[in-house]
Design a protein around this motif. Sequence first.
Motif, PDB file in Angstrom:
ATOM      1  N   GLY A 253      50.241-102.111   5.324  1.00  0.00           N
ATOM      2  CA  GLY A 253      49.231-103.163   5.359  1.00  0.00           C
ATOM      3  C   GLY A 253      48.507-103.202   6.695  1.00  0.00           C
ATOM      4  N   GLU A 254      47.724-104.274   6.911  1.00  0.00           N
ATOM      5  CA  GLU A 254      46.958-104.390   8.154  1.00  0.00           C
ATOM      6  C   GLU A 254      47.326-105.653   8.922  1.00  0.00           C
ATOM      7  OE1 GLU A 254      42.958-101.903   6.888  1.00  0.00           O
ATOM      8  OE2 GLU A 254      42.805-104.047   7.348  1.00  0.00           O
TER       9      GLU A 254
ATOM     10  N   LEU B 134      47.742-108.595   6.149  1.00  0.00           N
ATOM     11  CA  LEU B 134      47.385-108.370   4.748  1.00  0.00           C
ATOM     12  C   LEU B 134      48.145-107.159   4.234  1.00  0.00           C
ATOM     13  CD1 LEU B 134      43.514-108.913   4.750  1.00  0.00           C
ATOM     14  CD2 LEU B 134      45.256-110.451   3.826  1.00  0.00           C
ATOM     15  N   PRO B 135      49.062-107.356   3.284  1.00  0.00           N
ATOM     16  CA  PRO B 135      49.775-106.201   2.729  1.00  0.00           C
ATOM     17  C   PRO B 135      48.828-105.367   1.875  1.00  0.00           C
ATOM     18  CG  PRO B 135      50.330-108.183   1.508  1.00  0.00           C
ATOM     19  CD  PRO B 135      49.432-108.616   2.642  1.00  0.00           C
ATOM     20  N   ALA B 136      49.257-104.137   1.562  1.00  0.00           N
ATOM     21  CA  ALA B 136      48.390-103.228   0.810  1.00  0.00           C
ATOM     22  C   ALA B 136      48.351-103.560  -0.682  1.00  0.00           C
ATOM     23  CB  ALA B 136      48.863-101.789   1.012  1.00  0.00           C
ATOM     24  N   SER B 137      49.192-104.502  -1.103  1.00  0.00           N
ATOM     25  CA  SER B 137      49.312-104.884  -2.514  1.00  0.00           C
ATOM     26  C   SER B 137      47.963-105.155  -3.184  1.00  0.00           C
ATOM     27  CB  SER B 137      50.169-106.155  -2.596  1.00  0.00           C
ATOM     28  OG  SER B 137      49.985-106.797  -3.829  1.00  0.00           O
ATOM     29  N   GLU B 138      47.863-104.762  -4.446  1.00  0.00           N
ATOM     30  CA  GLU B 138      46.627-105.066  -5.177  1.00  0.00           C
ATOM     31  C   GLU B 138      46.768-106.288  -6.072  1.00  0.00           C
ATOM     32  OE1 GLU B 138      45.280-101.444  -6.958  1.00  0.00           O
ATOM     33  OE2 GLU B 138      44.924-100.529  -5.004  1.00  0.00           O
ATOM     34  N   GLU B 139      47.927-106.913  -6.034  1.00  0.00           N
ATOM     35  CA  GLU B 139      48.147-108.163  -6.774  1.00  0.00           C
ATOM     36  C   GLU B 139      47.455-109.318  -6.034  1.00  0.00           C
ATOM     37  OE1 GLU B 139      50.233-108.360  -9.671  1.00  0.00           O
ATOM     38  OE2 GLU B 139      49.851-106.204  -9.460  1.00  0.00           O
ATOM     39  N   PRO B 140      47.200-110.434  -6.730  1.00  0.00           N
ATOM     40  CA  PRO B 140      46.731-111.632  -6.028  1.00  0.00           C
ATOM     41  C   PRO B 140      47.755-112.041  -4.960  1.00  0.00           C
ATOM     42  CG  PRO B 140      46.537-111.906  -8.409  1.00  0.00           C
ATOM     43  CD  PRO B 140      47.299-110.631  -8.186  1.00  0.00           C
ATOM     44  N   LEU B 141      47.271-112.388  -3.767  1.00  0.00           N
ATOM     45  CA  LEU B 141      48.176-112.664  -2.647  1.00  0.00           C
ATOM     46  C   LEU B 141      48.332-114.151  -2.382  1.00  0.00           C
ATOM     47  CD1 LEU B 141      46.877-110.084   0.026  1.00  0.00           C
ATOM     48  CD2 LEU B 141      48.883-109.853  -1.466  1.00  0.00           C
ATOM     49  N   PRO B 142      49.560-114.664  -2.395  1.00  0.00           N
ATOM     50  CA  PRO B 142      49.801-116.003  -1.848  1.00  0.00           C
ATOM     51  C   PRO B 142      49.648-115.935  -0.331  1.00  0.00           C
ATOM     52  CG  PRO B 142      51.669-115.232  -3.184  1.00  0.00           C
ATOM     53  CD  PRO B 142      50.783-114.056  -2.930  1.00  0.00           C
ATOM     54  N   LEU B 143      49.493-117.096   0.299  1.00  0.00           N
ATOM     55  CA  LEU B 143      49.286-117.176   1.749  1.00  0.00           C
ATOM     56  C   LEU B 143      50.411-117.973   2.399  1.00  0.00           C
ATOM     57  CD1 LEU B 143      47.560-116.847   4.332  1.00  0.00           C
ATOM     58  CD2 LEU B 143      46.289-118.897   3.624  1.00  0.00           C
ATOM     59  N   VAL B 144      51.055-117.351   3.399  1.00  0.00           N
ATOM     60  CA  VAL B 144      52.089-118.048   4.167  1.00  0.00           C
ATOM     61  C   VAL B 144      51.568-118.301   5.574  1.00  0.00           C
ATOM     62  CG1 VAL B 144      54.449-117.929   5.050  1.00  0.00           C
ATOM     63  CG2 VAL B 144      53.908-116.899   2.830  1.00  0.00           C
TER      64      VAL B 144
ATOM     65  N   ALA C 181      50.314-112.566   2.059  1.00  0.00           N
ATOM     66  CA  ALA C 181      49.471-112.611   3.250  1.00  0.00           C
ATOM     67  C   ALA C 181      50.097-113.623   4.201  1.00  0.00           C
ATOM     68  CB  ALA C 181      48.053-113.032   2.890  1.00  0.00           C
ATOM     69  N   VAL C 182      50.065-113.315   5.508  1.00  0.00           N
ATOM     70  CA  VAL C 182      50.661-114.222   6.491  1.00  0.00           C
ATOM     71  C   VAL C 182      49.652-114.472   7.603  1.00  0.00           C
ATOM     72  CG1 VAL C 182      52.565-114.597   8.111  1.00  0.00           C
ATOM     73  CG2 VAL C 182      52.970-113.306   5.993  1.00  0.00           C
ATOM     74  N   VAL C 183      49.373-115.743   7.875  1.00  0.00           N
ATOM     75  CA  VAL C 183      48.422-116.062   8.940  1.00  0.00           C
ATOM     76  C   VAL C 183      49.140-116.747  10.098  1.00  0.00           C
ATOM     77  CG1 VAL C 183      47.732-118.265   7.864  1.00  0.00           C
ATOM     78  CG2 VAL C 183      46.224-117.163   9.539  1.00  0.00           C
ATOM     79  N   MET C 184      48.757-116.363  11.325  1.00  0.00           N
ATOM     80  CA  MET C 184      49.328-116.899  12.544  1.00  0.00           C
ATOM     81  C   MET C 184      48.234-117.516  13.412  1.00  0.00           C
ATOM     82  SD  MET C 184      51.292-113.352  12.718  1.00  0.00           S
ATOM     83  CE  MET C 184      50.478-112.956  11.150  1.00  0.00           C
TER      84      MET C 184
ATOM     85  N   ILE D 227      41.075-113.038   2.508  1.00  0.00           N
ATOM     86  CA  ILE D 227      42.053-112.443   1.592  1.00  0.00           C
ATOM     87  C   ILE D 227      41.306-111.941   0.362  1.00  0.00           C
ATOM     88  CG2 ILE D 227      44.129-112.883   0.218  1.00  0.00           C
ATOM     89  CD1 ILE D 227      44.783-115.161   2.146  1.00  0.00           C
ATOM     90  N   PRO D 228      41.433-110.642   0.093  1.00  0.00           N
ATOM     91  CA  PRO D 228      40.619-110.052  -0.985  1.00  0.00           C
ATOM     92  C   PRO D 228      40.805-110.769  -2.323  1.00  0.00           C
ATOM     93  CG  PRO D 228      41.857-108.342   0.192  1.00  0.00           C
ATOM     94  CD  PRO D 228      42.309-109.639   0.741  1.00  0.00           C
ATOM     95  N   ASP D 229      42.065-111.119  -2.661  1.00  0.00           N
ATOM     96  CA  ASP D 229      42.321-111.750  -3.951  1.00  0.00           C
ATOM     97  C   ASP D 229      43.417-112.802  -3.739  1.00  0.00           C
ATOM     98  OD1 ASP D 229      42.676-112.456  -6.565  1.00  0.00           O
ATOM     99  OD2 ASP D 229      43.370-110.483  -7.254  1.00  0.00           O
ATOM    100  N   PHE D 230      42.997-114.009  -3.329  1.00  0.00           N
ATOM    101  CA  PHE D 230      43.933-115.086  -2.984  1.00  0.00           C
ATOM    102  C   PHE D 230      44.485-115.712  -4.260  1.00  0.00           C
ATOM    103  CE2 PHE D 230      44.143-119.762  -1.623  1.00  0.00           C
ATOM    104  CZ  PHE D 230      45.465-119.648  -1.196  1.00  0.00           C
ATOM    105  N   SER D 231      45.810-115.846  -4.334  1.00  0.00           N
ATOM    106  CA  SER D 231      46.430-116.371  -5.560  1.00  0.00           C
ATOM    107  C   SER D 231      46.284-117.881  -5.705  1.00  0.00           C
ATOM    108  CB  SER D 231      47.926-116.019  -5.561  1.00  0.00           C
ATOM    109  OG  SER D 231      48.664-116.945  -4.768  1.00  0.00           O
TER     110      SER D 231
END
Lengths: 274, 274
Positions: free
Chosen positions: A12-13, A34-44, A73-76, A131-135
Amino acid sequence: MELIKCNKVFDGEQRKYRHYSDTLKSEMTFSLYLPASEEPLPLVWWLSGLTCNDDNFSQKGGFQKYAAELGLAVVMPDTSPRGESVADSQDWDLGQGAGFYLDATEEPWRENYQMASYILGELSQIVKSLIPDFSGKEAVMGHSMGGHGALVLGLKAEERFSSISAFAPILTPSDVPWGQKAFRHYLGQDEKKWQEWDATALLSQTEKAPAILVSQGDQDEFLTEQLVSTKFLTVSENQPEVRYELQSGYDHSYYFIATFIEEHLKFHYQHLTN
Amino acid sequence: MELIKCNKVFDGEQRKYRHYSDTLKSEMTFSLYLPASEEPLPLVWWLSGLTCNDDNFSQKGGFQKYAAELGLAVVMPDTSPRGESVADSQDWDLGQGAGFYLDATEEPWRENYQMASYILGELSQIVKSLIPDFSGKEAVMGHSMGGHGALVLGLKAEERFSSISAFAPILTPSDVPWGQKAFRHYLGQDEKKWQEWDATALLSQTEKAPAILVSQGDQDEFLTEQLVSTKFLTVSENQPEVRYELQSGYDHSYYFIATFIEEHLKFHYQHLTN
């Protein structure tokens, strides 16, 4: 807004951004994994402790492996507004690096120290747009002052966060030196107003608490003075979703966080995808 | 010798020591991770890169989880002698923080810059005395300048190390600016003497190379000027135990190391317990 750094890690990035915050009237940085996953991403959300900025967790937390595996996805955010024009103190536990994740009402702080509004409002909008696809699902966690922040913001915006977790949090800031000093300066002398930003007070007003996980090392050098748990444990006795885990031999450092971050992210994942 | 820090992490202990080195004539620190395992422990050496000390890998490498699971002790030396009485330069790639893991022969360096002898001799004895039940097996790994160090020390003391690995190493120091500058100052103008400390030159003289794993990010900002692999790849063509892996998208940072440290430690474990 400017992307000032981007490192590939666990596929990921790990990104670092700079932007001007209207809420804080300050140039701010924040980091986003941002992980490389193509699934919708939850945000922590990760909220750091005193003296930290958005780099500590990204460099020392060792979380990317699990965020990549789980697809989170993780935001700091940073821990306070920054800059020469922003009020500060000589002390490391007040002012820049010590925003306490609240909205200050007192001079000279209230002009810039609006960290709660920044995180729940302005920064949330920015991050979700990245986030490309936020869950649509969010969780919040943090360490020490940031553990206090995670509990307080999580309980205040309960409808928004699926789960809350904290490492070595300041559980009753109204009762301990770090919290009392910050609250007196940022919120004023009226201790009733402090209750709005005190996790234990907020929890005591909650009928059914959300899922909360607290990890605390029993060799933490701040445990007995700043991270006292007595009231919190009493208040959470009839809250089946609140878990407080004392870990033998661990201290206040990022080594403690790195050891238990897998457990915390799996805890959040379970609630974020439920 | 003094234990100056000890943090519990993944059930083991991340320790930091200070001691006076007779070899370097300098006060030194080093770090040591001891897993909680009760089995005999092999020892893995980690050699850091330019500007680093013994903290970078312990805080950012994310290795403790795997060292704990596999039962490996890991030692992290500093990257040079230190202190006001020790020769230094204004440049970050020469002098303190840039010892290049060799034994200097030239003034003003030779008095203190004896890192190869320090690591293979004095520090080895100290570290082995600190491991409760040392298995007798050792491996060596490192990053950048420390990747060069791992390859050179591993090839020079081949009977001693079961396996060698490196992240983004300086493979042909005699041919690139970082290595040429260091060798000119530490070893003098005679380029024949440089070959003794050049991994590719050493490998070309080896009939049957030991197990070597090299990981290199293809987005590494130093790849084309300092970490050139052409000669090394040619020399290792008929060496079945030498593996060079180019990883797409990764740079020179500790994020790259953290991503692939599990693979490296498992590689060493396999040879250390064979």
